[in-house]
Design an enzyme around this catalytic site. Sequence first.
Site, PDB file in Angstrom:
ATOM      1  N   THR A   1       0.909  -1.132   0.000  1.00  0.00           N
ATOM      2  CA  THR A   1       0.000   0.000   0.000  1.00  0.00           C
ATOM      3  C   THR A   1       0.946   1.179   0.000  1.00  0.00           C
ATOM      4  OG1 THR A   1      -1.749  -1.207   1.163  1.00  0.00           O
ATOM      5  CG2 THR A   1      -1.680   1.138   1.580  1.00  0.00           C
TER       6      THR A   1
ATOM      7  N   THR B   1      -4.237   2.141  -2.163  1.00  0.00           N
ATOM      8  CA  THR B   1      -3.663   0.819  -2.394  1.00  0.00           C
ATOM      9  C   THR B   1      -4.292   0.114  -3.587  1.00  0.00           C
ATOM     10  OG1 THR B   1      -3.160  -1.267  -1.249  1.00  0.00           O
ATOM     11  CG2 THR B   1      -5.346  -0.367  -0.891  1.00  0.00           C
TER      12      THR B   1
ATOM     13  N   ASP C   1      -9.806  -8.587   0.561  1.00  0.00           N
ATOM     14  CA  ASP C   1      -9.983  -8.067   1.927  1.00  0.00           C
ATOM     15  C   ASP C   1     -11.372  -8.376   2.488  1.00  0.00           C
ATOM     16  OD1 ASP C   1      -7.442  -7.191   2.300  1.00  0.00           O
ATOM     17  OD2 ASP C   1      -7.864  -5.068   2.033  1.00  0.00           O
TER      18      ASP C   1
ATOM     19  N   SER D   1     -10.733  -2.565   5.664  1.00  0.00           N
ATOM     20  CA  SER D   1      -9.337  -2.153   5.438  1.00  0.00           C
ATOM     21  C   SER D   1      -8.645  -1.905   6.770  1.00  0.00           C
ATOM     22  CB  SER D   1      -9.340  -0.857   4.622  1.00  0.00           C
ATOM     23  OG  SER D   1      -8.039  -0.318   4.559  1.00  0.00           O
ATOM     24  N   SER D   2      -7.319  -1.908   6.716  1.00  0.00           N
ATOM     25  CA  SER D   2      -6.516  -1.509   7.884  1.00  0.00           C
ATOM     26  C   SER D   2      -5.895  -0.133   7.689  1.00  0.00           C
ATOM     27  CB  SER D   2      -5.377  -2.506   8.111  1.00  0.00           C
ATOM     28  OG  SER D   2      -5.886  -3.771   8.389  1.00  0.00           O
TER      29      SER D   2
ATOM     30  N   GLY E   1       1.311  -1.520   4.971  1.00  0.00           N
ATOM     31  CA  GLY E   1       1.726  -2.667   5.781  1.00  0.00           C
ATOM     32  C   GLY E   1       0.620  -3.621   6.187  1.00  0.00           C
ATOM     33  N   GLY E   2      -0.492  -3.686   5.420  1.00  0.00           N
ATOM     34  CA  GLY E   2      -1.564  -4.620   5.790  1.00  0.00           C
ATOM     35  C   GLY E   2      -2.010  -4.326   7.212  1.00  0.00           C
TER      36      GLY E   2
HETATM   37  N1  GLY Z   1      -5.442  -3.795   1.381  1.00  0.00           N
HETATM   38  C1  GLY Z   1      -4.848  -3.227   2.518  1.00  0.00           C
HETATM   39  C2  GLY Z   1      -5.814  -2.493   3.375  1.00  0.00           C
HETATM   40  O1  GLY Z   1      -6.825  -2.059   2.876  1.00  0.00           O
HETATM   41  O2  GLY Z   1      -5.604  -2.341   4.537  1.00  0.00           O
END
Ligand code: GLY
Length: 579
Positions: free
Chosen positions: A388, A406, A430, A459-460, A480-481
């Site tokens: 991202t 992202t 996700d 999402s994170s 960073g996920g």
């Molecule tokens: N795909 C990463 C996020 O949305 O957190």
Amino acid sequence: MPSLSTPVPELLRRLVPVLALLLAVGCAEPPQIRSASSGETLTVQNGAVASTDAWSSQVGADVLVEGGNAVDAAIAVGFALAVTHPSAGNIGGGGFMVVRTPDGETTTFDFREKAPLASHPEMFLDEGGEFSAEVRHRSHISVGVPGTVAGFELAHERFGSTGWARLVEPSVQLASDGIEMTADLSNSIAGAVSRMEGRGYQASVEAFSRDGVPYEAGELWQQPDLARTLERIRDEGRDGFYRGETADLLVAEMERGGGIITHEDLEIYQAVERAPIEGTFLGYDVIGMGPPSSGGTAIVQMLNILEGFDLQAIGHNSPEYVHHVAEAMRLAFRDRAAHLADTDFAEVPLDRLTSKEYAEELRARIHPDVAGVSEVSDIELGVEAVETTHYSVIDSDGMAVAVTYTLEGGYGSHITVPGAGFLLNNEMGDFNAGPGITDESGLIGTEPNLARPEQRMLSSMSPTILARDGELVGVLGTPGGRTIINTVLQLVLNRTAFQMDPASVLQGPRFHHQWLPDRITMERDMATPELMSRLEEMGHTVETRTRQGAAHSILIDPETEARVGVPDPRIPDATAVGY
Ligand code: GLY
């Protein structure tokens, strides 16, 4: 204006201020634009941009110097990154923007991708009911309806002060004139090209290599198809993406590859302005992204828990500190898995999750030196990609913008729209795997985040702005996920609880716990044998990783009000530019 009959001395008297202004403008020193590379900090008095590369930060700084505001600059940076940072910069993906105006108004823009109309909760299962990671994450089905162009247009309608075309034009130039490959970019693209070849995505191989041969560092890389798509966006706004030629090309690729995005999906996509999640910590205001991101909620929840401990006395990154913070992470990530999803579709108890009272209950569950246990229940977490990108902007008036966006995995689905030159996301990954699907590998089957038509996947991403007593403190965020949430938490703690200087806020080593799998991962630099063994004595499992995050941030020097841009030293090409 003076009329022709105005007497000459009077005319001169009236023109004096005009002439003085022209003279001043003409003779004024041009603003001194400065930049700082990875490992350096940039200190400027006016406006600054920090992002993952020099091209994009420069594009944003140019807009600021010309008098554009931070939202203008953020839009220009976002389009530039779609050219220069193809692993995550995008027009084929989505993300979030958090804005704080100079007078303290806060808002957010949600341009997260949406599930196409043909989506349903069982869409990642094969005919035998088996979950297919391949379908969810590596196929045309994995592509969500992109949101970036609509999101930037919405933010521009709301706050833009510079013409739209001026903001898109630099990305057109970067794509058509080309950029000289850096070593880091060339390495990254070479890896992606071999995956694209492996999956038979010929348009991607053509866009990212010269007949399958990756571009070397120093070579010029041009993207003519992408330049033409960006021209359409420049000239027609969102219609240049969601309608006409770009939409036709995207839908044709869906039909060719078995995807489900239709013209109708593109037509009906809307970005949304939403209220931020706001919390307080030790007198600071924390302004973050609400659902469909879990980021702002989890960060506020963890800060509320940690506010009840004397973190200074516990000592930064001591074993006890890592233990207490990791326990707060464990508890917040459990709630994330249980409750967080797109609030347009699911009931999410946001008030309770972000309340000080609930944090007190959770805090009471943390033992001073014994690790908690993440019981395996029906709440489990799947894999979330770490690719991202985040960038930060502050302008000369103090308007602040945090953007994280992202394609989900690095290079998203790896599918380039033939003739349009841009990569499509694989953000459908996700969503949860399927109803009730839970297994030891970490799949999750809870209801709220199942795929449904037009729902946005959880999402994170955690673009975050800090303020105190009405004054801006900084703009933070990272890729960073799931580690995003915990990296931003640690940036906030470094700045607020420990009053670190901007470079130290970013340099400090980072760690992560996400409920399940039940373990702490930490950057190798901090993993001393003493720290590891003390944490293991407390009952933690500890693993190491090379790096966590790429948190290109800008902090305000409270004494001078200077903007201090800090490109994350973990990223070789990261750059801050300002004046
Ligand atoms: N795909 C990463 C996020 O949305 O957190």
